[in-house]
Design a protein around this motif. Structure first.
Motif, PDB file in Angstrom:
ATOM      1  N   ARG A 287      31.837  33.427  28.261  1.00 53.62           N
ATOM      2  CA  ARG A 287      32.115  32.962  29.616  1.00 53.62           C
ATOM      3  C   ARG A 287      31.933  31.449  29.604  1.00 53.62           C
ATOM      4  N   SER A 288      32.920  30.716  30.100  1.00 53.38           N
ATOM      5  CA  SER A 288      32.913  29.266  29.921  1.00 53.38           C
ATOM      6  C   SER A 288      31.742  28.594  30.628  1.00 53.38           C
ATOM      7  N   SER A 289      31.453  28.972  31.857  1.00 58.73           N
ATOM      8  CA  SER A 289      30.333  28.383  32.597  1.00 58.73           C
ATOM      9  C   SER A 289      29.991  29.304  33.762  1.00 58.73           C
ATOM     10  N   PRO A 290      29.211  30.371  33.525  1.00 55.89           N
ATOM     11  CA  PRO A 290      29.002  31.416  34.520  1.00 55.89           C
ATOM     12  C   PRO A 290      28.263  30.971  35.771  1.00 55.89           C
ATOM     13  N   GLY A 291      27.753  29.738  35.781  1.00 60.79           N
ATOM     14  CA  GLY A 291      27.100  29.242  36.984  1.00 60.79           C
ATOM     15  C   GLY A 291      28.073  28.854  38.076  1.00 60.79           C
TER      16      GLY A 291
ATOM     17  N   VAL B  29      22.567  35.296  50.366  1.00 57.88           N
ATOM     18  CA  VAL B  29      22.869  33.956  49.870  1.00 57.88           C
ATOM     19  C   VAL B  29      24.382  33.780  49.825  1.00 57.88           C
ATOM     20  N   THR B  30      24.827  32.531  49.804  1.00 56.46           N
ATOM     21  CA  THR B  30      26.249  32.209  49.699  1.00 56.46           C
ATOM     22  C   THR B  30      26.500  31.439  48.404  1.00 56.46           C
ATOM     23  N   ARG B  31      27.539  31.830  47.699  1.00 51.68           N
ATOM     24  CA  ARG B  31      27.888  31.169  46.448  1.00 51.68           C
ATOM     25  C   ARG B  31      29.369  30.791  46.471  1.00 51.68           C
ATOM     26  N   GLU B  32      29.683  29.614  45.971  1.00 59.95           N
ATOM     27  CA  GLU B  32      31.060  29.175  45.792  1.00 59.95           C
ATOM     28  C   GLU B  32      31.327  29.054  44.298  1.00 59.95           C
ATOM     29  N   PHE B  33      32.516  29.511  43.873  1.00 59.54           N
ATOM     30  CA  PHE B  33      32.818  29.471  42.448  1.00 59.54           C
ATOM     31  C   PHE B  33      34.327  29.425  42.237  1.00 59.54           C
ATOM     32  N   VAL B  34      34.697  29.067  41.008  1.00 58.55           N
ATOM     33  CA  VAL B  34      36.096  29.023  40.601  1.00 58.55           C
ATOM     34  C   VAL B  34      36.485  30.396  40.068  1.00 58.55           C
ATOM     35  N   ALA B  35      37.508  31.007  40.683  1.00 65.00           N
ATOM     36  CA  ALA B  35      38.037  32.291  40.215  1.00 65.00           C
ATOM     37  C   ALA B  35      39.218  32.008  39.287  1.00 65.00           C
ATOM     38  N   HIS B  36      39.140  32.517  38.072  1.00 65.19           N
ATOM     39  CA  HIS B  36      40.093  32.163  37.022  1.00 65.19           C
ATOM     40  C   HIS B  36      40.644  33.422  36.374  1.00 65.19           C
ATOM     41  N   ALA B  37      41.869  33.352  35.910  1.00 63.92           N
ATOM     42  CA  ALA B  37      42.517  34.523  35.306  1.00 63.92           C
ATOM     43  C   ALA B  37      41.983  34.857  33.924  1.00 63.92           C
TER      44      ALA B  37
END
Length: 210
Positions: free
Chosen positions: A118-122, A41-49
């Motif tokens: 975790r703010s929004s792990p989805g 599967v492919t997932r796109e997400f925001v990578a944050h410090a």
């Protein structure tokens, strides 16, 4: 039914491809292809410090709140003093001390880890640690941070802990870090602060991508 432990467990799915789709000042957008039991599967997400926040509690059990405009949601929110982990090698608790001083001209003598979330792990790997700070004192005027940009106009207010809890339960305050931090502080106080962890407690969920 399998009795699984009541705790989040780090579980790294095999990643076969990683691409930074967009790179920004505070966060990146990443696309990864990974293997799950159901297949690839492919997932796109925001990578944050990652970030830290502070429940600053005075001797009268009042919480220090900051009002800040948040453009993505078009709301002026009451929030906790907080900031991004954007200084390489800086321990999280030191980042929290710095943010409290820079945003409020305050320091604290006593620090404990209060809550992690975790703010929004989805869709993002952003993790936040909230500290309880007590023994509040003012930073000497000569040592105060010179605020710029949106930090210049951020009203502050000391509010009784119980009053903030009631505002949260009424739906009047909705900032997630504020909600989690204040409710955790209230619950910990009810337990005689026995749930507090050391300021340097291990933080397994802290992001490490950026």
């Amino acid at each position: 039914m399998i009795e699984l432990p009541l705790r989040d467990v780090p579980t790294a799915a095999p990643v076969t491809d990683t691409e930074t789709v967009w790179r920004g000042r505070i966060f990146d957008v990443v696309r990864e292809t990974l293997t799950l039991p159901s297949g690839s599967v492919t997932r796109e997400f925001v990578a944050h410090a990652g970030a830290v926040a502070v429940v600053a509690l005075d001797e009268e059990d009042r919480v220090l709140l900051i009002r800040q405009y948040r453009h993505p949601v078009g709301v002026s929110e009451w929030e906790l003093p907080a900031g991004i982990l954007d200084v390489p090698g800086e321990p999280p608790v030191e980042a929290a001390r710095r943010e409290l001083a820079e945003e409020t001209d305050l320091a604290a003598d006593e620090w404990h880890t209060l809550a992690d979330h975790r703010s929004s792990p989805g869709f993002t790997d952003e993790a936040l640690r909230t500290y309880l700070a007590r023994g509040i004192r003012e930073v000497p005027e000569a040592d105060r941070h010179e605020r710029v940009d949106e930090e210049v106009d951020m009203p502050t207010r000391w509010v009784p802990l119980e009053e903030v809890v009631e505002a949260i339960l009424a739906g009047d305050l909705q900032n997630p870090t504020l909600v989690i931090g204040v409710l955790a502080a209230h619950a910990s106080r009810e337990r005689g602060w026995s749930t507090l962890r050391p300021a340097d407690a291990p933080w397994e969920s802290r992001p490490g991508r950026r």
